[in-house]
Design a protein around this motif. Structure first.
Motif, PDB file in Angstrom:
ATOM      1  N   ALA A 121       0.830  -1.211   0.000  1.00 25.75           N
ATOM      2  CA  ALA A 121       0.000   0.000   0.000  1.00 25.75           C
ATOM      3  C   ALA A 121       0.857   1.251   0.000  1.00 25.75           C
ATOM      4  N   THR A 122       0.258   2.335  -0.412  1.00 25.32           N
ATOM      5  CA  THR A 122       0.857   3.653  -0.245  1.00 25.32           C
ATOM      6  C   THR A 122       0.013   4.392   0.785  1.00 25.32           C
ATOM      7  N   ILE A 123       0.652   5.320   1.476  1.00 29.87           N
ATOM      8  CA  ILE A 123      -0.020   6.047   2.555  1.00 29.87           C
ATOM      9  C   ILE A 123       0.114   7.544   2.301  1.00 29.87           C
ATOM     10  N   PRO A 124      -0.964   8.219   1.958  1.00 31.34           N
ATOM     11  CA  PRO A 124      -0.877   9.671   1.764  1.00 31.34           C
ATOM     12  C   PRO A 124      -0.432  10.364   3.048  1.00 31.34           C
ATOM     13  N   MET A 125       0.327  11.414   2.905  1.00 31.99           N
ATOM     14  CA  MET A 125       0.673  12.270   4.037  1.00 31.99           C
ATOM     15  C   MET A 125      -0.193  13.525   3.970  1.00 31.99           C
ATOM     16  N   ILE A 126      -0.595  13.986   5.130  1.00 31.47           N
ATOM     17  CA  ILE A 126      -1.466  15.159   5.182  1.00 31.47           C
ATOM     18  C   ILE A 126      -0.816  16.249   6.028  1.00 31.47           C
ATOM     19  N   LEU A 127      -0.786  17.449   5.488  1.00 26.07           N
ATOM     20  CA  LEU A 127      -0.313  18.616   6.225  1.00 26.07           C
ATOM     21  C   LEU A 127      -1.456  19.078   7.115  1.00 26.07           C
ATOM     22  N   VAL A 128      -1.286  18.963   8.429  1.00 29.18           N
ATOM     23  CA  VAL A 128      -2.384  19.268   9.348  1.00 29.18           C
ATOM     24  C   VAL A 128      -2.015  20.396  10.310  1.00 29.18           C
ATOM     25  N   VAL A 129      -3.041  21.145  10.693  1.00 29.88           N
ATOM     26  CA  VAL A 129      -2.901  22.232  11.657  1.00 29.88           C
ATOM     27  C   VAL A 129      -4.101  22.179  12.600  1.00 29.88           C
ATOM     28  N   ARG A 130      -4.079  23.015  13.623  1.00 28.30           N
ATOM     29  CA  ARG A 130      -5.227  23.104  14.519  1.00 28.30           C
ATOM     30  C   ARG A 130      -6.371  23.856  13.833  1.00 28.30           C
TER      31      ARG A 130
END
Length: 318
Positions: A121-130
């Motif tokens: 599988a591939t796993i997307p990365m997400i740029l997260v903030v509050r």
């Protein structure tokens, strides 16, 4: 048409018979699948899904968690294992793409010491903030980072190279705050100790769904079906972000080719099932099977990309 179908069926049966003959009575005992991360981790969950799906054909696959040192302990143990097909490794971008950029002597060569069976599988990365962050997009974050007199900080977790790459690609001057894994970085993000985190989708999806975090961009070619409001890195203005987080399967170098071929076939068969695809999707992963050759080429290409990105980010190997 009937003749063609008959010939294809005959060829398939011959191929299966040849494979069965070449692998002999393998497997005739339990296969050990080493996961170089802890129980309950995304890698551990993937390993257990695969182990369960191949059980009827490959027998019992024992998942053995050997965590520590960014996956080095587990990966190193498999590199030194007897190459008889009874010890396998759940590989990943952590153990086989970025490891050389973080450690001068990890104790194994991610390419020479293994034969890559295939990708899972591939796993997307997400740029997260509050949710209360003073920016609504990745570009606004970068702009604010350039303007603020106090440098922003991002939690790196196991995505140290990814966070540094975003900081450079987006021209968002920021300081890296290291963590042993991503969950503690998310905890500090929620508590206000860091300003943003670039984390695996499998780690932050539940927080996004609950409204406790907000996603500004996601890696991959398209938006996630369950997070349609989060734009891709390309849509956010950063098409040069080219790191891929992935999970795969490998064996020690020297493992007999018929056994490698057999495992590639079994993994691909498992990943063709809609219910398995759905299980991975719930973890924030995308089922991504490929051939042995494709995985070997992919692992090499990603190794070069991660090492290059780390060097550009000024990350020094320990």
């Amino acid at each position: 048409m009937k003749l063609v179908k008959g010939l294809l069926l005959a060829a398939t049966l011959v191929g299966q018979a040849a494979l069965a003959q070449s692998t002999g009575d393998y497997p005739n005992k339990h296969v050990r699948l080493v996961v170089p991360f802890g129980a309950g981790s995304a890698s551990d969950t993937v390993a257990r899904i695969v182990a369960e799906e191949v059980r009827s054909r490959m027998g019992v696959v024992i998942v053995d968690n050997k965590q520590g040192a960014n996956g080095i302990i587990g990966a190193g143990s498999v590199a030194k294992a007897v190459p008889d097909g009874y010890t396998l490794l759940l590989t990943s971008s952590s153990t086989h793409s970025g490891i050389g950029a973080l450690f001068k002597q990890p104790g194994y060569d991610p390419l020479k010491d293994f034969v890559h069976i295939g990708r899972i599988a591939t796993i997307p990365m997400i740029l997260v903030v509050r949710p209360d962050a003073p920016f609504n997009s990745a570009q606004e974050l970068a702009t604010q980072a350039r303007k603020t007199p106090l440098r922003y900080a991002y939690g790196s977790g196991s995505a140290q190279i990814a966070g540094a790459t975003f900081s450079i690609v987006a021209n968002a001057p920021s300081d890296a705050i290291p963590y042993k894994s991503q969950p503690p970085a998310i905890t500090d993000l929620l508590g206000g100790q860091v300003d943003y985190v670039l984390a695996d989708a499998s780690v932050v999806t539940s927080f996004l769904r609950a409204g406790r975090l907000r996603g500004l961009a996601i890696t991959g070619l398209q938006r996630a079906k369950d997070l349609p409001e989060v734009p891709t890195m390309t849509q956010a203005g950063y098409p040069s972000f080219d790191l891929v987080v992935w999970v795969g399967l490998a064996a020690p170098a020297g493992t007999p080719e018929p056994i490698v071929v057999l495992w590639n076939k079994e993994v691909a068969s498992a990943l063709s099932k809609p219910e398995v695809v759905a299980k991975l999707a719930r973890l924030g992963m995308v089922a991504s099977p490929n051939t042995q050759q494709q995985q070997a080429e992919f692992a090499l290409a990603q190794r070069d990309i991660w090492v290059t990105r780390a060097a550009k980010a000024g990350i020094q190997a320990e």
